[in-house]
Design a protein around this motif. Structure first.
Motif, PDB file in Angstrom:
ATOM      1  N   MET A 123      38.568  27.618  70.985  1.00 34.62           N
ATOM      2  CA  MET A 123      38.782  26.185  71.047  1.00 34.62           C
ATOM      3  C   MET A 123      40.232  25.920  71.480  1.00 34.62           C
ATOM      4  SD  MET A 123      38.257  23.207  68.208  1.00 34.62           S
ATOM      5  CE  MET A 123      36.499  23.284  68.258  1.00 34.62           C
ATOM      6  N   TYR A 124      40.382  24.948  72.361  1.00 39.00           N
ATOM      7  CA  TYR A 124      41.688  24.586  72.874  1.00 39.00           C
ATOM      8  C   TYR A 124      42.387  23.597  71.937  1.00 39.00           C
ATOM      9  CZ  TYR A 124      40.792  26.752  77.405  1.00 39.00           C
ATOM     10  OH  TYR A 124      40.540  27.651  78.404  1.00 39.00           O
ATOM     11  N   LYS A 125      43.695  23.715  71.842  1.00 32.76           N
ATOM     12  CA  LYS A 125      44.523  22.773  71.093  1.00 32.76           C
ATOM     13  C   LYS A 125      44.883  21.627  72.041  1.00 32.76           C
ATOM     14  CE  LYS A 125      49.020  22.417  68.948  1.00 32.76           C
ATOM     15  NZ  LYS A 125      50.313  22.502  69.589  1.00 32.76           N
ATOM     16  N   VAL A 126      44.954  20.404  71.516  1.00 32.76           N
ATOM     17  CA  VAL A 126      45.258  19.250  72.364  1.00 32.76           C
ATOM     18  C   VAL A 126      46.589  18.631  71.958  1.00 32.76           C
ATOM     19  CG1 VAL A 126      44.517  16.965  73.095  1.00 32.76           C
ATOM     20  CG2 VAL A 126      42.816  18.747  72.720  1.00 32.76           C
ATOM     21  N   ASP A 127      47.442  18.396  72.951  1.00 28.43           N
ATOM     22  CA  ASP A 127      48.699  17.670  72.780  1.00 28.43           C
ATOM     23  C   ASP A 127      48.652  16.442  73.676  1.00 28.43           C
ATOM     24  OD1 ASP A 127      50.095  19.502  71.002  1.00 28.43           O
ATOM     25  OD2 ASP A 127      50.221  20.849  72.730  1.00 28.43           O
ATOM     26  N   PHE A 128      49.460  15.436  73.345  1.00 26.37           N
ATOM     27  CA  PHE A 128      49.458  14.176  74.082  1.00 26.37           C
ATOM     28  C   PHE A 128      50.846  13.843  74.600  1.00 26.37           C
ATOM     29  CE2 PHE A 128      45.799  13.810  71.369  1.00 26.37           C
ATOM     30  CZ  PHE A 128      44.884  13.076  72.107  1.00 26.37           C
ATOM     31  N   ASP A 144      34.594  17.309  73.191  1.00 21.25           N
ATOM     32  CA  ASP A 144      33.947  18.136  74.201  1.00 21.25           C
ATOM     33  C   ASP A 144      34.979  18.887  75.042  1.00 21.25           C
ATOM     34  OD1 ASP A 144      31.344  18.893  75.437  1.00 21.25           O
ATOM     35  OD2 ASP A 144      32.291  18.010  77.210  1.00 21.25           O
ATOM     36  N   MET A 145      36.093  18.228  75.353  1.00 24.31           N
ATOM     37  CA  MET A 145      37.173  18.839  76.125  1.00 24.31           C
ATOM     38  C   MET A 145      37.734  20.063  75.419  1.00 24.31           C
ATOM     39  SD  MET A 145      39.687  15.975  77.832  1.00 24.31           S
ATOM     40  CE  MET A 145      40.969  16.294  76.690  1.00 24.31           C
ATOM     41  N   PRO A 170      36.830  22.680  78.568  1.00 27.56           N
ATOM     42  CA  PRO A 170      37.758  21.823  79.322  1.00 27.56           C
ATOM     43  C   PRO A 170      37.359  21.531  80.768  1.00 27.56           C
ATOM     44  CG  PRO A 170      38.814  23.897  78.737  1.00 27.56           C
ATOM     45  CD  PRO A 170      37.458  23.906  78.116  1.00 27.56           C
ATOM     46  N   ARG A 171      36.537  22.378  81.373  1.00 26.53           N
ATOM     47  CA  ARG A 171      36.180  22.191  82.782  1.00 26.53           C
ATOM     48  C   ARG A 171      34.744  21.730  83.007  1.00 26.53           C
ATOM     49  NH1 ARG A 171      39.828  26.322  82.522  1.00 26.53           N
ATOM     50  NH2 ARG A 171      41.611  26.090  83.897  1.00 26.53           N
ATOM     51  N   SER A 172      33.991  21.529  81.932  1.00 21.31           N
ATOM     52  CA  SER A 172      32.610  21.085  82.064  1.00 21.31           C
ATOM     53  C   SER A 172      32.264  20.209  80.871  1.00 21.31           C
ATOM     54  CB  SER A 172      31.662  22.293  82.127  1.00 21.31           C
ATOM     55  OG  SER A 172      31.718  23.025  80.917  1.00 21.31           O
TER      56      SER A 172
END
Length: 90
Positions: free
Chosen positions: A1-6, A34-35, A39-41
């Motif tokens: 799972m990817y970590k998300v930053d803003f 979902d991202m 991340p690409r689909s």
């Protein structure tokens, strides 16, 4: 799972949505979840942006709003660059 930053500007818009437009915020949260997994689909019709060096993608949240983000596979991280407006429409 990817970590998300803003990005700071994107974070302000998301905070605004949370207060003033709960339906849009809910859609954004679904796209974000979902991202993190794919991340690409997935939902929101993800597409690589031309000139984004194959790391910059966008997904639709609504017909008018989309999220633009960079994918960093080496550290499993996503940076949300922009939310709100489609191609900087006003």
């Amino acid at each position: 799972m990817y970590k998300v930053d803003f990005d700071k500007k994107a974070l302000k818009v998301v905070a605004k949505w949370k207060k003033s437009n709960p339906a849009l915020y809910k859609k954004f949260r679904a796209v974000l979840a979902d991202m993190m997994e794919h991340p690409r689909s997935g939902i929101g019709h993800p597409e690589a942006l031309i000139g984004g060096n194959d790391i910059t993608y966008s997904r639709h949240i609504t017909a008018h709003d989309r999220v633009i983000y960079n994918i960093h596979d080496d550290v499993l991280s996503i940076l949300v660059i922009q939310v709100e407006n489609h191609y900087d429409d006003k």
